[in-house]
Design a protein around this motif. Structure first.
Motif, PDB file in Angstrom:
ATOM      1  N   GLU A 189      10.528  -4.476  42.134  1.00 31.72           N
ATOM      2  CA  GLU A 189       9.402  -4.123  41.273  1.00 31.72           C
ATOM      3  C   GLU A 189       8.936  -2.697  41.532  1.00 31.72           C
ATOM      4  O   GLU A 189       8.583  -1.960  40.596  1.00 31.72           O
TER       5      GLU A 189
ATOM      6  N   SER B  62      11.457  -0.358  39.997  1.00 36.00           N
ATOM      7  CA  SER B  62      11.277  -0.355  38.539  1.00 36.00           C
ATOM      8  C   SER B  62      10.064   0.479  38.143  1.00 36.00           C
ATOM      9  O   SER B  62      10.084   1.199  37.135  1.00 36.00           O
ATOM     10  N   LEU B  63       8.988   0.397  38.937  1.00 38.64           N
ATOM     11  CA  LEU B  63       7.788   1.191  38.660  1.00 38.64           C
ATOM     12  C   LEU B  63       8.086   2.679  38.745  1.00 38.64           C
ATOM     13  O   LEU B  63       7.615   3.474  37.914  1.00 38.64           O
TER      14      LEU B  63
END
Length: 228
Positions: free
Chosen positions: A167, A170-171
């Motif tokens: 995550e 991805s950020l």
């Protein structure tokens, strides 16, 4: 007045010099006078009469067509969008209040999505320009850029591989934050500290930093090492 007093009986009395003969002046007639009187009230609806009545005040006449307002509006959205029935239910009373026909209502919706696309395009262009600015600043940074950029990116990769989850990665891809020189400097220092700790403890025999390609094009697509 003395001249008139001495005039013979029956002689006409002359008006004093400079004064008009009141008998010769036409008297103003009141509203409702005869048709041949000099002043007549305007007839209802005649030229110059104030607007009013059924056709007055700029309103629609009896012959003006009324817009056809549908009982329920049907909207077509661009590909990829789903109609929100709640929004339609909220918008419908306003459209009916303004007597907006179906065709004009669809034109309003089309204009809304056109403006949304324009704003998104401008926002994307501004973000891309910011990313390029960050990349240029990082390449020229005296501490982590220049000829040392690839090595420092490897240390940053080591830190991300060790502590960052999917995550977080991805950020970074979505925001481009990894291109910011201050953010990258933090990860480089953390990666170096991690490598030094392993070397001191002898747990990895002085492990080499992770390769830059390990995380794909997370850093500088097609421009690693300040080539561009």
């Amino acid at each position: 007045m003395e001249d008139n007093a001495n005039a013979p009986v029956g002689a006409p009395i002359e008006a004093p010099e400079g004064e008009g003969n009141a008998a010769a002046q036409p008297a103003a007639t009141a509203p409702g006078a005869k048709a041949d009187d000099p002043i007549r009230p305007p007839a209802d609806g005649a030229e110059g009469a104030p607007a009013g009545g059924e056709n007055g005040g700029g309103g629609q006449g009896k012959g003006s067509p009324q817009p056809t307002v549908p009982d329920k509006y049907e909207f077509k959205l661009p590909e990829g969008f789903v109609l929100d029935e709640g929004s339609v239910a909220e918008l419908t009373p306003l459209l009916k209040k303004l007597n907006v026909p179906q065709k004009e209502a669809q034109e309003l919706v089309d204009f809304h999505f056109k403006e949304m696309a324009r704003v998104d395009s401008e926002r994307s262009a501004a973000h891309a320009a910011l990313i390029k600015q960050w990349q240029d600043e990082t390449r020229k940074d005296a501490e982590i850029g220049g000829q040392k950029l690839n090595e420092n990116l490897s240390y940053a990769n080591r830190f991300i591989s060790k502590f960052a989850g999917a995550e977080f990665i991805s950020l970074m891809r979505e925001t481009g934050l990894q291109h910011n020189s201050d953010f990258l400097r933090f990860m480089v220092k953390a990666g170096r500290a991690l490598a030094e700790d392993k070397f001191v403890n002898g747990s990895s025999g002085g492990a080499k930093p992770s390769t830059v390609s390990e995380l794909g094009n997370l850093w500088f697509p097609e421009s690693l090492g300040g080539k561009n």
